[in-house]
Design a protein around this motif. Structure first.
Motif, PDB file in Angstrom:
ATOM      1  N   SER A  23       8.588 -71.407 100.403  1.00 52.11           N
ATOM      2  CA  SER A  23       7.660 -72.013 101.136  1.00 52.11           C
ATOM      3  C   SER A  23       6.473 -72.791 100.392  1.00 52.11           C
ATOM      4  CB  SER A  23       6.874 -70.930 101.926  1.00 52.11           C
ATOM      5  OG  SER A  23       7.902 -70.266 102.676  1.00 52.11           O
ATOM      6  N   ASP A  24       6.136 -73.851 101.227  1.00 50.49           N
ATOM      7  CA  ASP A  24       4.942 -74.539 100.496  1.00 50.49           C
ATOM      8  C   ASP A  24       3.657 -73.959 101.026  1.00 50.49           C
ATOM      9  OD1 ASP A  24       6.651 -76.693  99.103  1.00 50.49           O
ATOM     10  OD2 ASP A  24       7.133 -77.249 101.073  1.00 50.49           O
ATOM     11  N   ARG A  25       3.451 -73.681 102.240  1.00 55.98           N
ATOM     12  CA  ARG A  25       2.314 -72.865 102.879  1.00 55.98           C
ATOM     13  C   ARG A  25       3.075 -71.613 103.678  1.00 55.98           C
ATOM     14  NH1 ARG A  25      -0.349 -75.387 106.753  1.00 55.98           N
ATOM     15  NH2 ARG A  25       1.304 -76.868 107.130  1.00 55.98           N
ATOM     16  N   THR A  26       2.110 -70.734 103.765  1.00 52.42           N
ATOM     17  CA  THR A  26       2.405 -69.455 104.242  1.00 52.42           C
ATOM     18  C   THR A  26       1.320 -69.132 105.497  1.00 52.42           C
ATOM     19  OG1 THR A  26       3.111 -68.485 102.353  1.00 52.42           O
ATOM     20  CG2 THR A  26       2.687 -66.941 104.088  1.00 52.42           C
ATOM     21  N   LEU A  27       1.762 -68.739 106.672  1.00 54.94           N
ATOM     22  CA  LEU A  27       1.104 -68.071 107.805  1.00 54.94           C
ATOM     23  C   LEU A  27       1.287 -66.787 108.314  1.00 54.94           C
ATOM     24  CD1 LEU A  27       0.798 -70.303 111.048  1.00 54.94           C
ATOM     25  CD2 LEU A  27       1.136 -67.714 111.293  1.00 54.94           C
ATOM     26  N   VAL A  28       0.235 -66.016 108.267  1.00 56.03           N
ATOM     27  CA  VAL A  28       0.339 -64.496 108.131  1.00 56.03           C
ATOM     28  C   VAL A  28       0.168 -64.351 109.803  1.00 56.03           C
ATOM     29  CG1 VAL A  28      -0.471 -62.288 107.604  1.00 56.03           C
ATOM     30  CG2 VAL A  28      -0.170 -64.143 105.879  1.00 56.03           C
ATOM     31  N   MET A  29       0.949 -63.504 110.301  1.00 57.19           N
ATOM     32  CA  MET A  29       0.806 -63.220 111.708  1.00 57.19           C
ATOM     33  C   MET A  29       0.556 -61.655 111.961  1.00 57.19           C
ATOM     34  SD  MET A  29       2.942 -65.647 114.084  1.00 57.19           S
ATOM     35  CE  MET A  29       2.190 -65.263 115.439  1.00 57.19           C
ATOM     36  N   TYR A  30      -0.247 -61.206 113.018  1.00 54.94           N
ATOM     37  CA  TYR A  30      -0.272 -59.750 113.323  1.00 54.94           C
ATOM     38  C   TYR A  30      -0.378 -59.920 114.904  1.00 54.94           C
ATOM     39  CZ  TYR A  30      -2.053 -55.043 113.438  1.00 54.94           C
ATOM     40  OH  TYR A  30      -2.113 -53.882 113.844  1.00 54.94           O
ATOM     41  N   LEU A  31       0.377 -59.412 115.611  1.00 53.65           N
ATOM     42  CA  LEU A  31      -0.010 -58.921 116.997  1.00 53.65           C
ATOM     43  C   LEU A  31      -0.167 -60.338 117.782  1.00 53.65           C
ATOM     44  CD1 LEU A  31       0.346 -56.121 118.397  1.00 53.65           C
ATOM     45  CD2 LEU A  31      -1.977 -56.281 118.843  1.00 53.65           C
ATOM     46  N   GLY A  32       0.628 -61.348 117.155  1.00 50.10           N
ATOM     47  CA  GLY A  32       0.716 -62.633 117.946  1.00 50.10           C
ATOM     48  C   GLY A  32      -0.346 -63.506 117.450  1.00 50.10           C
ATOM     49  N   ARG A  33      -1.069 -63.212 116.427  1.00 53.26           N
ATOM     50  CA  ARG A  33      -2.313 -64.031 116.290  1.00 53.26           C
ATOM     51  C   ARG A  33      -2.032 -64.353 114.775  1.00 53.26           C
ATOM     52  NH1 ARG A  33      -6.221 -63.970 120.275  1.00 53.26           N
ATOM     53  NH2 ARG A  33      -5.997 -62.194 121.450  1.00 53.26           N
ATOM     54  N   GLN A  34      -2.753 -65.516 114.360  1.00 54.68           N
ATOM     55  CA  GLN A  34      -2.852 -65.788 112.899  1.00 54.68           C
ATOM     56  C   GLN A  34      -4.063 -65.064 112.341  1.00 54.68           C
ATOM     57  OE1 GLN A  34      -2.429 -70.460 111.766  1.00 54.68           O
ATOM     58  NE2 GLN A  34      -3.192 -70.330 114.071  1.00 54.68           N
ATOM     59  N   MET A  35      -3.804 -64.593 111.328  1.00 49.07           N
ATOM     60  CA  MET A  35      -4.704 -63.821 110.224  1.00 49.07           C
ATOM     61  C   MET A  35      -5.169 -64.611 109.146  1.00 49.07           C
ATOM     62  SD  MET A  35      -5.147 -60.738 111.765  1.00 49.07           S
ATOM     63  CE  MET A  35      -5.010 -61.620 113.337  1.00 49.07           C
ATOM     64  N   GLU A  36      -3.941 -65.475 108.470  1.00 50.35           N
ATOM     65  CA  GLU A  36      -4.358 -66.153 107.390  1.00 50.35           C
ATOM     66  C   GLU A  36      -3.427 -67.143 107.199  1.00 50.35           C
ATOM     67  OE1 GLU A  36      -5.822 -65.411 102.698  1.00 50.35           O
ATOM     68  OE2 GLU A  36      -5.597 -63.801 104.084  1.00 50.35           O
ATOM     69  N   ARG A  37      -3.685 -68.496 106.789  1.00 49.78           N
ATOM     70  CA  ARG A  37      -2.947 -69.505 106.353  1.00 49.78           C
ATOM     71  C   ARG A  37      -3.360 -70.236 104.826  1.00 49.78           C
ATOM     72  NH1 ARG A  37      -3.584 -72.144 110.710  1.00 49.78           N
ATOM     73  NH2 ARG A  37      -4.697 -74.113 110.012  1.00 49.78           N
ATOM     74  N   ALA A  38      -2.387 -70.405 104.113  1.00 51.83           N
ATOM     75  CA  ALA A  38      -2.779 -71.146 102.952  1.00 51.83           C
ATOM     76  C   ALA A  38      -1.522 -71.643 102.048  1.00 51.83           C
ATOM     77  CB  ALA A  38      -3.724 -70.153 101.987  1.00 51.83           C
ATOM     78  N   ASP A  39      -1.785 -72.027 101.016  1.00 51.06           N
ATOM     79  CA  ASP A  39      -0.835 -72.440 100.098  1.00 51.06           C
ATOM     80  C   ASP A  39      -0.044 -71.113  99.710  1.00 51.06           C
ATOM     81  OD1 ASP A  39      -0.127 -72.332  96.693  1.00 51.06           O
ATOM     82  OD2 ASP A  39       0.324 -74.222  97.948  1.00 51.06           O
ATOM     83  N   ALA A  40       1.420 -71.211  99.484  1.00 52.45           N
ATOM     84  CA  ALA A  40       2.002 -69.928  99.589  1.00 52.45           C
ATOM     85  C   ALA A  40       1.654 -69.196  98.143  1.00 52.45           C
ATOM     86  CB  ALA A  40       3.686 -70.407  99.306  1.00 52.45           C
ATOM     87  N   ARG A  41       1.609 -69.818  97.116  1.00 46.95           N
ATOM     88  CA  ARG A  41       1.317 -69.208  95.929  1.00 46.95           C
ATOM     89  C   ARG A  41      -0.211 -68.491  95.808  1.00 46.95           C
ATOM     90  NH1 ARG A  41       4.945 -68.967  91.987  1.00 46.95           N
ATOM     91  NH2 ARG A  41       6.796 -70.690  92.279  1.00 46.95           N
ATOM     92  N   ALA A  42      -1.067 -69.454  96.556  1.00 46.13           N
ATOM     93  CA  ALA A  42      -2.728 -69.122  96.731  1.00 46.13           C
ATOM     94  C   ALA A  42      -2.818 -67.694  97.526  1.00 46.13           C
ATOM     95  CB  ALA A  42      -3.332 -70.416  97.165  1.00 46.13           C
ATOM     96  N   ILE A  43      -1.940 -67.700  98.903  1.00 46.99           N
ATOM     97  CA  ILE A  43      -2.179 -66.421  99.377  1.00 46.99           C
ATOM     98  C   ILE A  43      -1.501 -65.138  98.843  1.00 46.99           C
ATOM     99  CG2 ILE A  43       0.087 -66.298 100.489  1.00 46.99           C
ATOM    100  CD1 ILE A  43      -1.406 -66.575 103.215  1.00 46.99           C
ATOM    101  N   VAL A  44      -0.621 -65.307  97.656  1.00 51.68           N
ATOM    102  CA  VAL A  44      -0.196 -64.062  97.186  1.00 51.68           C
ATOM    103  C   VAL A  44      -1.229 -63.810  95.962  1.00 51.68           C
ATOM    104  CG1 VAL A  44       1.643 -63.371  95.556  1.00 51.68           C
ATOM    105  CG2 VAL A  44       2.159 -64.586  97.663  1.00 51.68           C
TER     106      VAL A  44
END
Length: 340
Positions: free
Chosen positions: A224-245
């Motif tokens: 991925s280029d960017r990553t979106l993290v979801m929990y119970l149907g909502r966005q928790m965090e979204r950022a560059d794939a490497r930055a989010i790790v």
């Protein structure tokens, strides 16, 4: 150039209580709530989260197999949610899907050649059998299958080969967007790497955009280029794939990184692994305010009162936690360097 814009997309299902009378009012299950993101041409967006976080429902709402309760899915300048069924069917040539279970996604009564050619003959019925057979052979070679296998049936192939057949079927129309719904979760680790590398190569060759859904953050980071993290149907965090790790800010993202295994027993044993307390709440009765607060290690009483908005903490990095900066600075431990 932005190819796809999702704006405040929500998906709701009616669920009848067990043992209810036919006239009983159904409960509302909020599967996806106010999800927004942009996808550029040629970009890959990874979507991660636990089972039940709404990843697959979000993907199906974008494709159009699940109706959206509210929000917009804008393809270039057109809102797909307002399209007529006829126009939406024609647009499906532009967007295709690769499913999680490679064998279950293929018709066991059809030979592989017919399975791959089916979308082509459905959308372009004027295509001759000879032309379709030629395109099927070319697509099979592109995904690493021998064209002389087109008369065999799905049960004669391995799981990895069946997933390659599914990829060929999705690509036969030369779409501009591919939605991959956990395409490697049912495969062996070595086969997973082959399929992920195949998808990356095909994306470069065909200039595709991709939405890649998975549980494993290391796989998502790789493709991925960017990553979106979801929990119970909502966005928790979204950022560059490497930055989010390397620098996760939401407590849930940190917990996901901690849950990813490392294939070295010595380093894995020495690794600090915080564990989330409790179970995933029911989407029929989600917690008030922040839906993650019942399992969050830094939750405050105020978290139960108001849903936290997504806040941009740096360019292209948004977090739905007002207390993210009150955590200890995140440091990648030596045992976690392979994830980053």
């Amino acid at each position: 150039m932005t190819l796809l814009s999702v704006r405040n997309l929500s998906v709701t299902f009616d669920v009848m209580p067990r043992g209810a009378w036919p006239w009983t009012k159904p409960n509302k299950l909020q599967a996806v709530t106010d999800v927004s993101f942009d996808l550029a041409a040629g970009e890959t967006l990874g979507i991660v989260g636990e089972s039940g976080s709404g990843k697959s429902t979000l993907a199906r709402a974008i494709i159009g197999t699940v109706p959206a309760a509210s929000g917009e899915v804008i393809w270039e300048d057109t809102d797909l949610t307002k399209m007529s069924p006829r126009d939406r069917r024609a647009h499906r040539r532009e967007t295709q899907m690769i499913f999680q279970d490679p064998l279950a996604a293929l018709n066991p009564r059809m030979p592989v050649g017919e399975i791959i050619a089916e979308p082509l003959l459905t959308h372009y019925p004027q295509t001759s059998k000879k032309e379709a057979r030629t395109k099927v052979g070319e697509m099979m070679e592109r995904v690493g299958l021998l064209p002389n296998l087109l008369n065999r049936y799905p049960h004669e192939f391995s799981g990895g080969q069946c997933q390659r057949i599914g990829i060929a079927r999705a690509l036969i129309l030369s779409p501009r967007l591919i939605v991959c719904d956990e395409p490697v979760s049912a495969l062996d680790v070595s086969v997973q790497a082959q399929v992920v590398n195949l998808l990356k190569r095909i994306q470069r060759e065909m200039g595709l955009s991709m939405i890649f859904i998975a549980h494993d953050l290391s796989v998502v980071k790789h493709i991925s280029d960017r990553t979106l993290v979801m929990y119970l149907g909502r966005q928790m965090e979204r950022a560059d794939a490497r930055a989010i790790v390397r620098d996760p800010h939401h407590p849930y993202t940190r917990a996901l990184i901690a849950s990813a295994p490392i294939p070295d027993p010595v380093r894995e044993k020495a690794r600090h692994r915080p564990v989330l307390e409790g179970e995933l709440p029911s989407p029929l009765d989600p917690p008030s305010g922040c839906v993650f607060r019942t399992r969050c290690p830094i939750a405050r009483p105020a978290c139960a009162e108001e849903r936290p908005p997504l806040v941009e903490i740096r360019p292209q990095h948004v977090v739905a936690c007002p207390y993210h900066d009150e955590q200890e600075p995140y440091q990648i431990l030596p045992a976690e360097t392979e994830l980053a």
